[in-house]
Design a protein around this motif. Structure first.
Motif, PDB file in Angstrom:
ATOM      1  N   PHE A 143       9.643   1.443  -2.552  1.00 21.35           N
ATOM      2  CA  PHE A 143       9.265   2.637  -3.236  1.00 21.35           C
ATOM      3  C   PHE A 143       7.596   2.911  -3.146  1.00 21.35           C
ATOM      4  N   SER A 144       7.178   4.064  -3.712  1.00 24.31           N
ATOM      5  CA  SER A 144       5.780   4.570  -3.189  1.00 24.31           C
ATOM      6  C   SER A 144       5.617   5.220  -4.462  1.00 24.31           C
ATOM      7  N   SER A 145       4.503   4.938  -5.096  1.00 24.94           N
ATOM      8  CA  SER A 145       3.835   5.476  -6.377  1.00 24.94           C
ATOM      9  C   SER A 145       3.508   6.774  -6.535  1.00 24.94           C
ATOM     10  N   HIS A 146       3.039   7.366  -5.405  1.00 26.40           N
ATOM     11  CA  HIS A 146       2.551   8.862  -5.147  1.00 26.40           C
ATOM     12  C   HIS A 146       3.958   9.832  -5.189  1.00 26.40           C
ATOM     13  N   LYS A 147       4.870   9.216  -5.180  1.00 20.88           N
ATOM     14  CA  LYS A 147       6.011  10.234  -4.658  1.00 20.88           C
ATOM     15  C   LYS A 147       6.475  10.376  -6.499  1.00 20.88           C
ATOM     16  N   PHE A 148       6.204   9.683  -7.431  1.00 19.97           N
ATOM     17  CA  PHE A 148       6.509   9.767  -8.836  1.00 19.97           C
ATOM     18  C   PHE A 148       5.235   9.813  -9.793  1.00 19.97           C
TER      19      PHE A 148
ATOM     20  N   CYS B 114      17.200  -0.704   1.218  1.00 21.17           N
ATOM     21  CA  CYS B 114      17.254   0.689   1.111  1.00 21.17           C
ATOM     22  C   CYS B 114      15.999   1.269   0.827  1.00 21.17           C
ATOM     23  N   ASP B 115      15.481   2.348   1.297  1.00 23.00           N
ATOM     24  CA  ASP B 115      14.135   2.874   1.235  1.00 23.00           C
ATOM     25  C   ASP B 115      14.511   4.111   0.188  1.00 23.00           C
ATOM     26  N   ALA B 116      14.087   3.685  -1.104  1.00 25.33           N
ATOM     27  CA  ALA B 116      14.234   4.557  -2.134  1.00 25.33           C
ATOM     28  C   ALA B 116      13.062   5.527  -2.772  1.00 25.33           C
ATOM     29  N   THR B 117      12.398   5.769  -1.611  1.00 22.63           N
ATOM     30  CA  THR B 117      10.844   6.409  -1.760  1.00 22.63           C
ATOM     31  C   THR B 117      11.189   7.790  -2.349  1.00 22.63           C
ATOM     32  N   GLN B 118      12.080   8.552  -1.920  1.00 25.10           N
ATOM     33  CA  GLN B 118      12.234   9.709  -2.533  1.00 25.10           C
ATOM     34  C   GLN B 118      12.900   9.952  -3.761  1.00 25.10           C
ATOM     35  N   SER B 119      13.609   8.719  -4.343  1.00 22.61           N
ATOM     36  CA  SER B 119      14.617   9.003  -5.342  1.00 22.61           C
ATOM     37  C   SER B 119      14.411   8.100  -6.654  1.00 22.61           C
TER      38      SER B 119
ATOM     39  N   SER C  33       0.930  -1.185   0.140  1.00 21.79           N
ATOM     40  CA  SER C  33      -0.008  -0.039  -0.170  1.00 21.79           C
ATOM     41  C   SER C  33       0.980   1.473   0.158  1.00 21.79           C
ATOM     42  N   GLY C  34       2.042   1.034  -0.033  1.00 18.89           N
ATOM     43  CA  GLY C  34       3.053   2.285   0.046  1.00 18.89           C
ATOM     44  C   GLY C  34       4.279   1.902   0.744  1.00 18.89           C
ATOM     45  N   ALA C  35       5.161   3.112   1.081  1.00 15.60           N
ATOM     46  CA  ALA C  35       6.518   2.881   1.574  1.00 15.60           C
ATOM     47  C   ALA C  35       6.457   2.731   2.928  1.00 15.60           C
ATOM     48  N   THR C  36       5.236   2.999   3.664  1.00 16.63           N
ATOM     49  CA  THR C  36       5.364   2.814   5.054  1.00 16.63           C
ATOM     50  C   THR C  36       5.144   1.317   5.138  1.00 16.63           C
ATOM     51  N   GLU C  37       4.485   0.538   4.504  1.00 18.62           N
ATOM     52  CA  GLU C  37       4.015  -0.884   4.598  1.00 18.62           C
ATOM     53  C   GLU C  37       5.318  -1.329   3.979  1.00 18.62           C
TER      54      GLU C  37
ATOM     55  N   ALA D 169       7.042  16.708   5.855  1.00 16.35           N
ATOM     56  CA  ALA D 169       5.607  16.628   5.847  1.00 16.35           C
ATOM     57  C   ALA D 169       5.045  15.203   6.450  1.00 16.35           C
ATOM     58  N   CYS D 170       6.105  14.464   6.618  1.00 19.76           N
ATOM     59  CA  CYS D 170       5.647  13.094   7.333  1.00 19.76           C
ATOM     60  C   CYS D 170       5.686  13.277   8.861  1.00 19.76           C
ATOM     61  N   ASN D 171       6.294  14.172   9.208  1.00 19.50           N
ATOM     62  CA  ASN D 171       6.080  14.687  10.815  1.00 19.50           C
ATOM     63  C   ASN D 171       5.277  15.708  10.975  1.00 19.50           C
TER      64      ASN D 171
ATOM     65  N   ILE E 100      19.340   1.345   5.012  1.00 19.18           N
ATOM     66  CA  ILE E 100      20.007   2.838   4.801  1.00 19.18           C
ATOM     67  C   ILE E 100      19.262   3.474   3.728  1.00 19.18           C
ATOM     68  N   MET E 101      18.502   4.540   3.770  1.00 20.69           N
ATOM     69  CA  MET E 101      17.662   5.140   2.646  1.00 20.69           C
ATOM     70  C   MET E 101      18.633   5.819   1.742  1.00 20.69           C
ATOM     71  N   TYR E 102      18.121   6.061   0.412  1.00 17.73           N
ATOM     72  CA  TYR E 102      18.733   6.676  -0.408  1.00 17.73           C
ATOM     73  C   TYR E 102      18.663   8.118  -0.341  1.00 17.73           C
TER      74      TYR E 102
ATOM     75  N   ASN F 237      17.201  11.593   1.266  1.00 14.64           N
ATOM     76  CA  ASN F 237      16.401  11.843   2.602  1.00 14.64           C
ATOM     77  C   ASN F 237      15.336  12.523   2.173  1.00 14.64           C
ATOM     78  N   ASN F 238      14.245  12.365   3.165  1.00 14.90           N
ATOM     79  CA  ASN F 238      12.929  13.101   2.817  1.00 14.90           C
ATOM     80  C   ASN F 238      12.816  14.438   3.226  1.00 14.90           C
ATOM     81  N   GLU F 239      13.964  14.968   3.987  1.00 11.97           N
ATOM     82  CA  GLU F 239      14.093  16.377   4.558  1.00 11.97           C
ATOM     83  C   GLU F 239      15.157  17.297   3.897  1.00 11.97           C
TER      84      GLU F 239
ATOM     85  N   GLU G 288      16.707   8.104   9.417  1.00 18.94           N
ATOM     86  CA  GLU G 288      15.565   7.392   8.521  1.00 18.94           C
ATOM     87  C   GLU G 288      14.256   7.877   8.781  1.00 18.94           C
ATOM     88  N   HIS G 289      13.405   7.481   7.817  1.00 17.64           N
ATOM     89  CA  HIS G 289      11.854   7.702   7.903  1.00 17.64           C
ATOM     90  C   HIS G 289      11.394   7.198   8.853  1.00 17.64           C
ATOM     91  N   LYS G 290      10.461   7.889   9.735  1.00 14.20           N
ATOM     92  CA  LYS G 290       9.819   7.007  10.851  1.00 14.20           C
ATOM     93  C   LYS G 290       9.550   5.585  10.606  1.00 14.20           C
TER      94      LYS G 290
HETATM   95  N1  PMP Z   1      10.116   6.811   3.081  1.00 13.04           N
HETATM   96  C1  PMP Z   1      10.246   8.076   2.847  1.00 13.04           C
HETATM   97  C2  PMP Z   1      11.865   8.330   2.480  1.00 13.04           C
HETATM   98  C3  PMP Z   1       9.345   8.932   2.780  1.00 13.04           C
HETATM   99  O1  PMP Z   1       9.625  10.187   2.229  1.00 13.04           O
HETATM  100  C4  PMP Z   1       7.936   8.566   2.880  1.00 13.04           C
HETATM  101  C5  PMP Z   1       6.699   9.531   2.612  1.00 13.04           C
HETATM  102  N2  PMP Z   1       7.020  10.694   3.022  1.00 13.04           N
HETATM  103  C6  PMP Z   1       7.786   7.116   3.447  1.00 13.04           C
HETATM  104  C7  PMP Z   1       8.742   6.293   3.379  1.00 13.04           C
HETATM  105  C8  PMP Z   1       6.283   6.803   3.697  1.00 13.04           C
HETATM  106  O2  PMP Z   1       5.551   6.653   2.225  1.00 13.04           O
HETATM  107  P1  PMP Z   1       4.072   6.080   1.967  1.00 13.04           P
HETATM  108  O3  PMP Z   1       3.348   7.642   2.006  1.00 13.04           O
HETATM  109  O4  PMP Z   1       4.055   5.687   0.740  1.00 13.04           O
HETATM  110  O5  PMP Z   1       3.628   5.554   3.258  1.00 13.04           O
END
Ligand code: PMP
Length: 375
Positions: free
Chosen positions: A197-202, A174-179, A70-74, A319-321, A145-147, A149-151, A98-100
Motif C-alpha cells: 500500500f501507498s499513502s499518497h493514493k488515499f 497483492c499490490d493493493a495500491t489503487q484499492s 517509502s511507497g508502493a514501488t519499494e 501516469a506511472c508510464n 497479483i494486484m487488486y 488495476n492502475n490503468e 501488473e505495475h512496472k
Molecule cells: N502499484 C500500483 C498499482 C500503482 O498504481 C503505483 C503508483 N502509480 C505503484 C505501485 C507505485 O506507487 P508509489 O508511487 O507509491 O511508488
C-alpha cells in the motif's frame, strides 16, 4: 485547486487537511529520531508503534506484520525479492498487466535464473483462474497479483485466487495500491500473505507506504543497516509520513461507504453525459474500482485531442508510464489494437470532484473529441 478540473486521482491525491495537521508537530518540535534510546526517541517510537497498530487494525493484520517503506514501488520490490532471496531459486507467477515495479523486479529475477510465468488477461483485464491453477508447480514460490488495476481499475478476484494459493500453500502477494482507501480490506479474510500500500493514493503524504507480511512467511531481509523494521527495512523512520499515512487511512475507512457510492454515481453520470461521442470503455464497470474510467476514442488523434483540453487534467494510459513513451502494456495485454491504445485516456474522480466538475469535463471532452476526428 486553481480552475482546473483534476481527474487524475489514480495518479495521486491531495493531502487531506486533517492529515496535514496531524503531521506538522513531527516535522518540528517532535523531531527526535524514533530509534534513539533517549526519552524523546522513545516517545516517538511509541507514536510509530501506535500508527503501526492502527494501520494493522484497519487492514485486519497483526501489528508485527506491518513494515513501513517509502511507497508502493519499494513495497513491491521488497515483496518479490524477500521471498526469492530466501529461496534462491524457483518460479513466480504474476500477470502481464501488473505495475512496472512488479514486472521489472520479475524481469531482473528472470535474468538471474528464476522462472517467471506471466498470466494472460481477457478483454476485461481479468485473469483466468484455471490458467493460474495450471501454472502452479512444486517449484512455485510466490504468486503476485494486484487488486485494482492502475490503468483500467479492473478488480482481480482476489478471494478466489487466494483459495487456490492457500490450498497449495503458495504465498500470495497483492499490490493493493489503487484499492486500499476505496474498498474495505481484511488481509486475513482475503487470504493474502503480503499486501502493498501507498499513502499518497488515499489522501496521505507522498513518499511513505507499507507492506504487510504474514508472520508465517519465510523471507530474507533486503535493505541492510541498523536493523529497523526487524531487519527487513533499515533506515530512519519517516515519522511525519507514517503518522500522516495512518490518519489518512483511518479517514478513508470512515468515508469509504459513502464515497464509494458517490464515486460510482459520478462515473455513471460522466458516461451518460458523453453519450453523443463514440467511445469504448475498457473498464469493466461491474468489477472495477468505483472512481476510474479507461476510455478509448476510435478515430481520434490524441495529440489534437489533448491540445484542446483546457481545464481538464487527465492521463493518457497510466501516469506511472508517463516518463516513457511506451504503449500501455495493460491495454495491449487486453488485446486492444495499437491505434486504439494510442487514443485512450484515463480519468479518475476523487473527494474533490463535484457533479458540476463532471458535467464541465464532459463538455470539454466532447468538444476535444469532435475537433480531433481523423477522416
Ligand atoms: N502499484 C500500483 C498499482 C500503482 O498504481 C503505483 C503508483 N502509480 C505503484 C505501485 C507505485 O506507487 P508509489 O508511487 O507509491 O511508488
Amino acid at each position: 485547486m486553481s480552475n482546473h478540473i483534476y481527474l487524475d486521482f489514480q495518479s495521486t491525491t491531495p493531502l487531506d487537511e486533517i492529515t496535514l495537521k496531524s503531521m506538522i508537530p513531527y516535522f518540528s518540535e517532535k523531531f527526535a529520531n524514533a530509534s534513539s534510546s533517549h526519552a524523546l526517541g522513545i516517545e516517538n517510537s511509541l507514536i510509530i508503534e501506535k500508527s503501526r497498530r492502527l494501520i494493522a487494525r484497519d487492514i485486519g493484520s497483526n501489528q508485527k506484520e506491518i513494515i513501513f517503506t517509502s511507497g508502493a514501488t519499494e513495497s513491491n520490490n521488497i515483496a518479490i525479492n524477500c521471498i526469492t532471496k530466501y529461496h534462491g531459486k524457483g518460479e513466480i507467477i504474476t500477470v502481464k498487466t501488473e505495475h512496472k515495479s512488479i514486472l521489472d523486479s520479475c524481469k531482473e529475477l528472470e535474468d538471474n535464473g528464476f522462472t517467471i510465468k506471466y498470466l494472460n488477461v481477457d478483454k476485461f483485464g481479468l485473469i483466468c483462474l484455471s490458467q493460474l491453477k495450471k501454472e502452479i508447480t512444486k517449484d512455485t514460490i510466490l504468486v503476485s497479483i494486484m487488486y485494482g488495476n492502475n490503468e483500467t481499475g479492473v478488480l482481480q478476484p482476489i478471494n478466489q485466487i487466494s483459495k487456490i494459493t492457500k490450498a497449495l500453500n503458495i504465498p500470495l502477494h497483492c499490490d493493493a495500491t489503487q484499492s486500499i482507501g476505496l474498498l474495505s480490506f481484511n488481509v486475513k479474510e482475503l487470504g493474502i500473505d503480503m499486501l502493498t500500500f501507498s499513502s499518497h493514493k488515499f489522501y496521505g503524504p507522498k513518499g511513505v507506504g507499507g507492506l504487510f507480511i504474514d508472520k508465517s512467511l519465510k523471507i530474507a531481509p533486503l535493505i541492510k543497516g541498523l536493523q529497523h523494521e526487524k531487519g527487513m527495512r533499515s533506515g530512519t523512520y519517516n515519522l511525519p509520513g507514517i503518522v500522516g499515512m495512518q490518519v489518512a487511512l483511518n479517514i478513508s475507512r470512515n468515508k469509504q461507504k459513502d464515497e464509494y457510492m458517490r464515486l460510482i454515481k459520478l462515473r455513471d453520470r460522466f458516461l451518460e453525459k458523453i453519450k453523443s461521442i463514440k467511445y469504448i470503455c475498457n473498464t469493466p464497470l461491474k468489477s472495477s474500482l468505483p472512481h476510474c474510467l479507461s476510455l478509448s476514442f476510435p478515430n481520434v488523434n490524441m495529440q489534437k485531442f489533448l491540445s484542446r483540453l483546457n481545464k481538464v487534467i487527465l492521463s493518457t494510459g497510466s501516469a506511472c508510464n508517463s516518463g516513457n513513451q511506451q504503449e500501455s502494456h495493460v491495454l495491449t495485454a487486453m488485446g486492444i489494437n495499437k491505434t486504439l491504445v494510442n487514443s485512450t485516456i484515463r480519468l479518475s474522480f476523487g473527494r474533490a470532484t463535484s457533479e458540476s466538475d463532471v458535467d464541465n469535463a464532459a463538455i470539454e471532452i466532447i468538444n476535444a473529441a469532435n475537433y480531433s476526428y481523423v477522416v
